[in-house]
Write an enzyme that holds these catalytic residues in place. Sequence first.
Site, PDB file in Angstrom:
ATOM      1  N   HIS A 297       4.505   5.221  11.901  1.00 44.13           N
ATOM      2  CA  HIS A 297       4.013   5.169  10.513  1.00 44.13           C
ATOM      3  C   HIS A 297       3.139   6.408  10.342  1.00 44.13           C
ATOM      4  O   HIS A 297       1.914   6.348  10.270  1.00 44.13           O
ATOM      5  CB  HIS A 297       3.224   3.890  10.285  1.00 44.13           C
ATOM      6  CG  HIS A 297       2.990   3.530   8.851  1.00 44.13           C
ATOM      7  ND1 HIS A 297       3.178   4.421   7.810  1.00 44.13           N
ATOM      8  CD2 HIS A 297       2.577   2.369   8.280  1.00 44.13           C
ATOM      9  CE1 HIS A 297       2.896   3.809   6.664  1.00 44.13           C
ATOM     10  NE2 HIS A 297       2.527   2.569   6.926  1.00 44.13           N
TER      11      HIS A 297
ATOM     12  N   ARG B  27       0.807  -1.214   0.000  1.00 41.38           N
ATOM     13  CA  ARG B  27       0.000   0.000   0.000  1.00 41.38           C
ATOM     14  C   ARG B  27       0.848   1.276   0.000  1.00 41.38           C
ATOM     15  O   ARG B  27       0.656   2.172  -0.825  1.00 41.38           O
ATOM     16  CB  ARG B  27      -0.906   0.034   1.249  1.00 41.38           C
ATOM     17  CG  ARG B  27      -2.135  -0.814   1.135  1.00 41.38           C
ATOM     18  CD  ARG B  27      -2.477  -1.389   2.495  1.00 41.38           C
ATOM     19  NE  ARG B  27      -1.496  -2.416   2.803  1.00 41.38           N
ATOM     20  CZ  ARG B  27      -1.672  -3.705   2.482  1.00 41.38           C
ATOM     21  NH1 ARG B  27      -2.792  -4.097   1.965  1.00 41.38           N
ATOM     22  NH2 ARG B  27      -0.726  -4.592   2.725  1.00 41.38           N
ATOM     23  N   THR B  28       1.760   1.385   0.946  1.00 49.14           N
ATOM     24  CA  THR B  28       2.457   2.656   1.152  1.00 49.14           C
ATOM     25  C   THR B  28       3.326   2.997  -0.053  1.00 49.14           C
ATOM     26  O   THR B  28       3.354   4.154  -0.511  1.00 49.14           O
ATOM     27  CB  THR B  28       3.301   2.592   2.431  1.00 49.14           C
ATOM     28  OG1 THR B  28       2.504   2.047   3.482  1.00 49.14           O
ATOM     29  CG2 THR B  28       3.801   3.958   2.825  1.00 49.14           C
TER      30      THR B  28
ATOM     31  N   ARG C 144      11.226   3.512   3.981  1.00 52.89           N
ATOM     32  CA  ARG C 144      10.719   2.469   4.887  1.00 52.89           C
ATOM     33  C   ARG C 144      11.882   1.571   5.268  1.00 52.89           C
ATOM     34  O   ARG C 144      12.691   1.187   4.409  1.00 52.89           O
ATOM     35  CB  ARG C 144       9.623   1.635   4.235  1.00 52.89           C
ATOM     36  CG  ARG C 144       9.322   0.387   5.072  1.00 52.89           C
ATOM     37  CD  ARG C 144       8.083  -0.322   4.717  1.00 52.89           C
ATOM     38  NE  ARG C 144       6.912   0.471   5.033  1.00 52.89           N
ATOM     39  CZ  ARG C 144       5.678  -0.033   4.987  1.00 52.89           C
ATOM     40  NH1 ARG C 144       5.483  -1.288   4.674  1.00 52.89           N
ATOM     41  NH2 ARG C 144       4.647   0.731   5.276  1.00 52.89           N
TER      42      ARG C 144
ATOM     43  N   LYS D 185      25.488  -6.690  -2.077  1.00 58.57           N
ATOM     44  CA  LYS D 185      26.884  -6.290  -2.340  1.00 58.57           C
ATOM     45  C   LYS D 185      27.564  -5.672  -1.131  1.00 58.57           C
ATOM     46  O   LYS D 185      28.759  -5.387  -1.175  1.00 58.57           O
ATOM     47  CB  LYS D 185      26.926  -5.302  -3.511  1.00 58.57           C
ATOM     48  CG  LYS D 185      26.354  -5.869  -4.799  1.00 58.57           C
ATOM     49  CD  LYS D 185      26.381  -4.828  -5.910  1.00 58.57           C
ATOM     50  CE  LYS D 185      25.622  -5.316  -7.139  1.00 58.57           C
ATOM     51  NZ  LYS D 185      25.439  -4.258  -8.137  1.00 58.57           N
TER      52      LYS D 185
HETATM   53  N1   CP Z   1      -0.455  -0.007   5.745  1.00 61.18           N
HETATM   54  C1   CP Z   1       0.763  -0.364   5.282  1.00 61.18           C
HETATM   55  O1   CP Z   1       1.774   0.152   5.724  1.00 61.18           O
HETATM   56  O2   CP Z   1       0.768  -1.335   4.331  1.00 61.18           O
HETATM   57  P1   CP Z   1       2.062  -1.767   3.503  1.00 61.18           P
HETATM   58  O3   CP Z   1       2.981  -2.479   4.453  1.00 61.18           O
HETATM   59  O4   CP Z   1       1.547  -2.662   2.420  1.00 61.18           O
HETATM   60  O5   CP Z   1       2.693  -0.523   2.970  1.00 61.18           O
END
Ligand code: CP
Length: 293
Positions: free
Chosen positions: A115, A36-37, A87, A65
């Site tokens: 988050h 999603r993110t 992330r 590497k």
């Molecule tokens: N909500 C969320 O962070 O989903 P993802 O891990 O798929 O990005």
Amino acid sequence: MRVTDTFVEVSERTNPRVPALRGKTIALLFFEESTRTRLSFEIAGKRLSADVVGFSGDGSSMSKKGESLRDTIETISAMGPAALVVRHKLSGVPAQITQWTNASVINAGDGWHEHPTQALLDCYTLRQARGAESLEGVQIAIVGDVMHSRVARSGIAAFTMLGADVTVVAPPTLLPPSFDGWSHGAPVQVSHDLDDVLQKADVVYPIRLQQERIREALLPSVSEYAAGYGLTANRARALPAETIVLDAGPMIRGVHISSEMADRPNTLVTQQVANGVAVRMALLFLLLGSGGV
Ligand code: CP
């Protein structure tokens, strides 16, 4: 919220694209998996006419590497991106990266820590669904693996800041030792009686078991956990129709949420995802741009 309203409207156009970030480059650095993110930031950047580049998972020279994180960031920064969307499985990495780049750094989820854009899109979705800017007095139940969840941590901070009353429902092994620092001083209630809390809540937010972060045996079994703390079919039938259910995803059907709960009209998962694009467009626009909308 008002800037996001604009980008919700842009997203609904036949051609949902504005020139606001033309000529800017956004680099998506997803060192940990995401559906999603990552896609949401990519679509948000493209709808703003930015050039969006990046990698995910094992796609960098760090993974095989042996290049260091610092060298990776300094290398990417030398290419002149306006923003790095990061992330990482370790808490604090996005903050550390700010020391190694002049680009804006956006936290797209770091370890157990935060988050922030998920919390922003959750607040926007609640305000949109309720038709009110404030969450004053709204009863929000956060259910499940709170201890390992950056979604829960950022959500508690944002919801309490907007005036909501948060109750956390989880087995003791999935609760942090304290909520000090999670809610800017607002009280966070704790309960182990999910059925009681569900009848009083305006909003229910299940949190999946964060299996990728659980390192020890914290539960007797997943099925016992699901019976005690999952949003089962029976709980879906007993839940008042007007109760809003949010889920950050991925939804693990049959464990933390049943299909009956996931697919009811007031479970707003797809609205969260749609709003996520507009919220991230607003964030990128406020951070990087001032072109036409
Ligand atoms: N909500 C969320 O962070 O989903 P993802 O891990 O798929 O990005």
